[in-house]
Design a protein around this motif. Structure first.
Motif, PDB file in Angstrom:
ATOM      1  N   GLN A  78       0.829  -1.198   0.000  1.00  0.00           N
ATOM      2  CA  GLN A  78       0.000   0.000   0.000  1.00  0.00           C
ATOM      3  C   GLN A  78       0.873   1.261   0.000  1.00  0.00           C
ATOM      4  N   SER A  79       2.019   1.216   0.745  1.00  0.00           N
ATOM      5  CA  SER A  79       2.928   2.372   0.767  1.00  0.00           C
ATOM      6  C   SER A  79       3.564   2.600  -0.599  1.00  0.00           C
ATOM      7  N   ALA A  80       3.977   1.510  -1.266  1.00  0.00           N
ATOM      8  CA  ALA A  80       4.580   1.634  -2.595  1.00  0.00           C
ATOM      9  C   ALA A  80       3.565   2.165  -3.594  1.00  0.00           C
ATOM     10  N   GLN A  81       2.347   1.697  -3.523  1.00  0.00           N
ATOM     11  CA  GLN A  81       1.320   2.201  -4.434  1.00  0.00           C
ATOM     12  C   GLN A  81       1.059   3.682  -4.212  1.00  0.00           C
ATOM     13  N   LYS A  82       1.110   4.120  -2.977  1.00  0.00           N
ATOM     14  CA  LYS A  82       0.908   5.530  -2.666  1.00  0.00           C
ATOM     15  C   LYS A  82       2.052   6.382  -3.230  1.00  0.00           C
ATOM     16  N   GLN A  83       3.294   5.867  -3.087  1.00  0.00           N
ATOM     17  CA  GLN A  83       4.450   6.591  -3.627  1.00  0.00           C
ATOM     18  C   GLN A  83       4.370   6.692  -5.154  1.00  0.00           C
ATOM     19  N   ARG A  90       1.659   6.796  -6.985  1.00  0.00           N
ATOM     20  CA  ARG A  90       0.682   7.805  -7.347  1.00  0.00           C
ATOM     21  C   ARG A  90       1.269   9.223  -7.187  1.00  0.00           C
ATOM     22  N   THR A  91       2.082   9.392  -6.148  1.00  0.00           N
ATOM     23  CA  THR A  91       2.687  10.704  -5.908  1.00  0.00           C
ATOM     24  C   THR A  91       3.683  11.054  -7.018  1.00  0.00           C
ATOM     25  N   VAL A  92       4.524  10.084  -7.429  1.00  0.00           N
ATOM     26  CA  VAL A  92       5.526  10.314  -8.485  1.00  0.00           C
ATOM     27  C   VAL A  92       4.849  10.611  -9.806  1.00  0.00           C
ATOM     28  N   VAL A  93       3.779   9.883 -10.099  1.00  0.00           N
ATOM     29  CA  VAL A  93       3.053  10.103 -11.357  1.00  0.00           C
ATOM     30  C   VAL A  93       2.442  11.488 -11.365  1.00  0.00           C
ATOM     31  N   GLU A  94       1.900  11.927 -10.267  1.00  0.00           N
ATOM     32  CA  GLU A  94       1.313  13.262 -10.209  1.00  0.00           C
ATOM     33  C   GLU A  94       2.381  14.341 -10.371  1.00  0.00           C
ATOM     34  N   GLN A  95       3.575  14.112  -9.847  1.00  0.00           N
ATOM     35  CA  GLN A  95       4.651  15.101  -9.975  1.00  0.00           C
ATOM     36  C   GLN A  95       5.215  15.142 -11.398  1.00  0.00           C
ATOM     37  N   GLN A 121       9.442   2.826  -9.719  1.00  0.00           N
ATOM     38  CA  GLN A 121       8.413   2.662  -8.696  1.00  0.00           C
ATOM     39  C   GLN A 121       7.359   1.642  -9.142  1.00  0.00           C
ATOM     40  N   LYS A 122       7.045   1.642 -10.447  1.00  0.00           N
ATOM     41  CA  LYS A 122       6.097   0.674 -10.984  1.00  0.00           C
ATOM     42  C   LYS A 122       6.625  -0.756 -10.828  1.00  0.00           C
ATOM     43  N   GLU A 178       6.464  -5.960  -8.090  1.00  0.00           N
ATOM     44  CA  GLU A 178       7.138  -6.992  -7.314  1.00  0.00           C
ATOM     45  C   GLU A 178       6.440  -7.252  -5.979  1.00  0.00           C
ATOM     46  N   LEU A 179       6.034  -6.158  -5.361  1.00  0.00           N
ATOM     47  CA  LEU A 179       5.320  -6.318  -4.077  1.00  0.00           C
ATOM     48  C   LEU A 179       3.969  -7.019  -4.262  1.00  0.00           C
ATOM     49  N   GLU A 180       3.268  -6.702  -5.331  1.00  0.00           N
ATOM     50  CA  GLU A 180       1.985  -7.367  -5.606  1.00  0.00           C
ATOM     51  C   GLU A 180       2.185  -8.854  -5.839  1.00  0.00           C
ATOM     52  N   LYS A 181       3.258  -9.196  -6.567  1.00  0.00           N
ATOM     53  CA  LYS A 181       3.543 -10.604  -6.822  1.00  0.00           C
ATOM     54  C   LYS A 181       3.856 -11.335  -5.515  1.00  0.00           C
TER      55      LYS A 181
END
Length: 338
Positions: A174-179, A181-186, A198-199, A204-207
């Motif tokens: 959840q933390s990686a997904q949040k980061q 979203r933040t990078v994409v917005e920037q 980050q993707k 990797e974390l989802e797997k």
């Protein structure tokens, strides 16, 4: 025969005996009745009015022997009647004592009957409960013999939510997904090395999370199956023990019931013995009535009145006596019910 008819027959019998006795008395008095000889003549006795004036005629030897024989028979029967009267008086006193004992016995019998009914009801109730418990035990054993069914999905999900490793990995994802979203917005939608990195991290974390979730789910299902099987075995053991305990209790109640049944049977048999003694008393009283009737017949015979012998009317007399005995029995039963 109803009571009215029986009393009428008995009264008729007594009236007939009274009339016959009256006829004998009149016949005996005719020997001394004065008769008129003629108009204006003084009355004189017909026969034996004055023993000094008219000589008595000697009786025939055969008549004297017969009269002596009848007197001896009367004495013998009178002695038998006296003995029977004494026996009956003793029995009547005994019956008074037995009546008091019978009343106490009736109270005790009622108490024993109540006690037996209570124990029997308790025994039947526990027997039904044991049958139900044995049926439940049979169902549990059949379920234990079959493969364990899959746990419920809600139980599995609840257990997975409590797993610490899965919780930590899910939090990291959840933390990686949040980061991301933040990078994409920037980056305003542009693909940059940071976004790409980050993707890859999120993927990797989802797997890893999916693999861990599958592993944890398998472990949880296996553990829940073991717990279900153990719970079922524990229920079987507990139910079996409960059935054995209740059977032991049932045996104790059975013993109490058997003792109560024997005591109640003894109380009832005592009542039957009392009825047998009443029958013996009635038989002696009937014998006394026959002896008294035979004495009356012999006394009438000495006075010159011939009546039927007992053996000629024995069947009718026995029938009348039996009916009187039945009437007495009914009266006693009615008194006892009161």
């Amino acid at each position: 025969m109803n009571r009215g008819t029986l009393l009428t027959a008995f009264g008729g019998t007594l009236l007939a005996v009274t009339l016959v006795s009256g006829v004998g008395w009149v016949a005996a008095q005719q020997g001394t009745r004065p008769e008129s000889v003629g108009d204006g003549a003084a009355p004189v006795a017909k026969v034996n009015a004055e023993p000094g004036n008219a000589p008595s005629q000697p009786a025939e030897p055969g008549a004297l022997d017969e009269d002596k024989k009848v007197r001896d028979q009367i004495k013998t029967l009178a002695l038998q009647a006296l003995q029977l009267k004494e026996q009956l008086q003793v029995r009547e006193k005994e019956f008074e004592r037995l009546a008091e004992e019978a009343e106490k016995r009736a109270v005790r019998r009622a108490a024993l009957q109540k006690e037996f009914d209570e124990v029997e009801a308790e025994y039947q109730k526990l027997s039904r409960e044991i049958v139900k418990m044995e049926a439940e035990l049979a169902v549990l054993k059949r379920r234990a013999a079959r493969p364990v069914s899959e746990p419920e999905a809600a139980s599995i999900q609840q257990e997975m939510s409590r797993d610490p490793s899965l919780k930590d990995l899910s939090a990291e994802l959840q933390s990686a997904q949040k980061q991301l979203r933040t990078v994409v917005e920037q980056g305003i939608g542009e693909t940059t090395p940071l976004i790409q990195k980050q993707k890859e991290k999120v993927a990797e974390l989802e797997k890893r999370c999916d693999a861990l979730r599958a592993s944890v789910q398998g472990e949880i299902i296996a553990r829940l199956k073991v717990e279900l099987s153990q719970t079922l075995r524990d229920r079987i053991v507990k139910q079996s023990m409960e059935v054995e305990i209740q059977k032991e209790v049932l045996e104790v109640i059975r013993s109490r019931r058997d003792v109560s049944a024997r005591m109640l049977s003894d109380a009832i048999s005592g009542t039957v013995g009392q009825r047998g003694r009443d029958a013996d008393f009635d038989a002696k009283r009937d014998s006394l009535a026959k002896i008294q009737a035979e004495i009356t017949r012999l006394q009438l015979k000495r006075e010159g009145i011939v009546t039927p012998r007992m053996d000629e009317t024995e069947a009718k007399l026995d029938l009348l006596i039996r009916e009187i005995a039945e009437l007495r029995k009914e009266v006693r039963e009615l008194k006892s019910k009161k």
